[in-house]
Design an enzyme around this catalytic site. Structure first.
Site, PDB file in Angstrom:
ATOM      1  N   TYR A 111       0.831  -1.207   0.000  1.00  0.00           N
ATOM      2  CA  TYR A 111       0.000   0.000   0.000  1.00  0.00           C
ATOM      3  C   TYR A 111       0.866   1.257   0.000  1.00  0.00           C
ATOM      4  O   TYR A 111       0.672   2.160  -0.814  1.00  0.00           O
ATOM      5  CB  TYR A 111      -0.906  -0.029   1.225  1.00  0.00           C
ATOM      6  CG  TYR A 111      -1.737   1.217   1.431  1.00  0.00           C
ATOM      7  CD1 TYR A 111      -2.798   1.518   0.581  1.00  0.00           C
ATOM      8  CD2 TYR A 111      -1.474   2.090   2.486  1.00  0.00           C
ATOM      9  CE1 TYR A 111      -3.564   2.648   0.775  1.00  0.00           C
ATOM     10  CE2 TYR A 111      -2.236   3.224   2.687  1.00  0.00           C
ATOM     11  CZ  TYR A 111      -3.280   3.501   1.829  1.00  0.00           C
ATOM     12  OH  TYR A 111      -4.042   4.630   2.022  1.00  0.00           O
ATOM     13  N   LYS A 164       1.231   4.327  -2.883  1.00  0.00           N
ATOM     14  CA  LYS A 164       0.907   5.719  -2.598  1.00  0.00           C
ATOM     15  C   LYS A 164       2.106   6.630  -2.827  1.00  0.00           C
ATOM     16  O   LYS A 164       1.954   7.784  -3.248  1.00  0.00           O
ATOM     17  CB  LYS A 164       0.393   5.852  -1.160  1.00  0.00           C
ATOM     18  CG  LYS A 164      -1.006   5.286  -0.953  1.00  0.00           C
ATOM     19  CD  LYS A 164      -2.039   6.026  -1.782  1.00  0.00           C
ATOM     20  CE  LYS A 164      -3.458   5.640  -1.405  1.00  0.00           C
ATOM     21  NZ  LYS A 164      -4.482   6.407  -2.169  1.00  0.00           N
TER      22      LYS A 164
END
Length: 235
Positions: free
Chosen positions: A150, A154
């Site tokens: 994740y 990002k």
């Protein structure tokens, strides 16, 4: 309808942060375009235009833009909030599933890039492109265990957004850390890390994010990450 009414497009608007944005901007009198991957789960907010954009589908954003122009007469987007994202794989780097790694980059980084390319013809002087990101992806110093897939995705979308800032001097482009919130995604992340609940609440942070976006300027905000409360997060 007022000729000065502003238009905002929000991805992932059927729940969580995206739904909160759609509801708040609708209450403020904006023309709201809510994108969802499944139209049967569209937000039930009066007056909101709903179009399909599945973050894993490369052509959906272009189809949605064409629908907005031909069916709804949308000629300009004042604000675009790239909110849709996933956080579904929690593992140490040595245990990251590569298919999950690729999927997180496809949804969290590739999809906002395609979105920007698709909606670019509807952006004009002063339009804002805002990405909902996360604090752990910003400086690479603070460690959040099990967030490798994740966080890396990002960090990629942060870089793309900053590139947009430099390449498009007529636009305001920046990214926001919304906090670790009591949404479905936030609750799952908390459980994966042995917490009873996330530390922050959407009902508290959302109005602050809306205020930040509305007051943002290219000169002060573009190209940087901002916390939901309006404080700059340093690189």
């Amino acid at each position: 309808m007022s000729s000065t009414q502003k238009t905002v497009l929000i991805t992932g608007a059927n729940r969580g942060i995206g739904f909160g944005f759609a509801q708040d901007y609708a209450n403020k009198g904006y023309k709201v375009i809510a994108t969802v991957r499944d139209l049967s789960r569209a937000p039930k907010i009066p007056g909101v235009i709903t179009v399909k954009i599945d973050a894993s589908n490369d052509t959906d954003p272009y189809t949605a833009v064409e629908e907005l122009k031909t069916k709804h007469g949308i000629e300009k987007l004042d604000i675009v909030i790239a909110n849709a994202g996933i956080s579904e794989h929690y593992a140490l780097v040595r245990d990251i599933d590569l298919d999950q790694f690729d999927q997180h980059h496809k949804v969290n980084a590739r999809a906002p890039l395609i979105l920007f390319k698709a909606i670019y013809p509807l952006l004009e002087q002063g339009s804002k492109f805002v990405v909902i990101s996360t604090f752990p992806s910003q400086n690479g110093v603070d460690h959040f265990p099990n967030f490798g897939a994740y966080g890396a995705s990002k960090a990629t979308v942060n870089y793309i957004t900053r590139q947009i800032h430099f390449e498009e001097p007529s636009l305001t482009a920046f990214f926001i850390s919304p906090g670790w919130l009591d949404t479905d995604m936030g609750n799952a992340g908390a459980a994966a890390n042995g917490l009873d609940a996330p530390p922050e609440k959407l009902s508290v942070t959302l109005p602050q994010m809306v205020d930040l976006i509305d007051k943002s300027t290219r000169e002060e905000h573009s190209g940087y990450m901002w916390n939901y409360d309006g404080t700059k997060i340093p690189f």
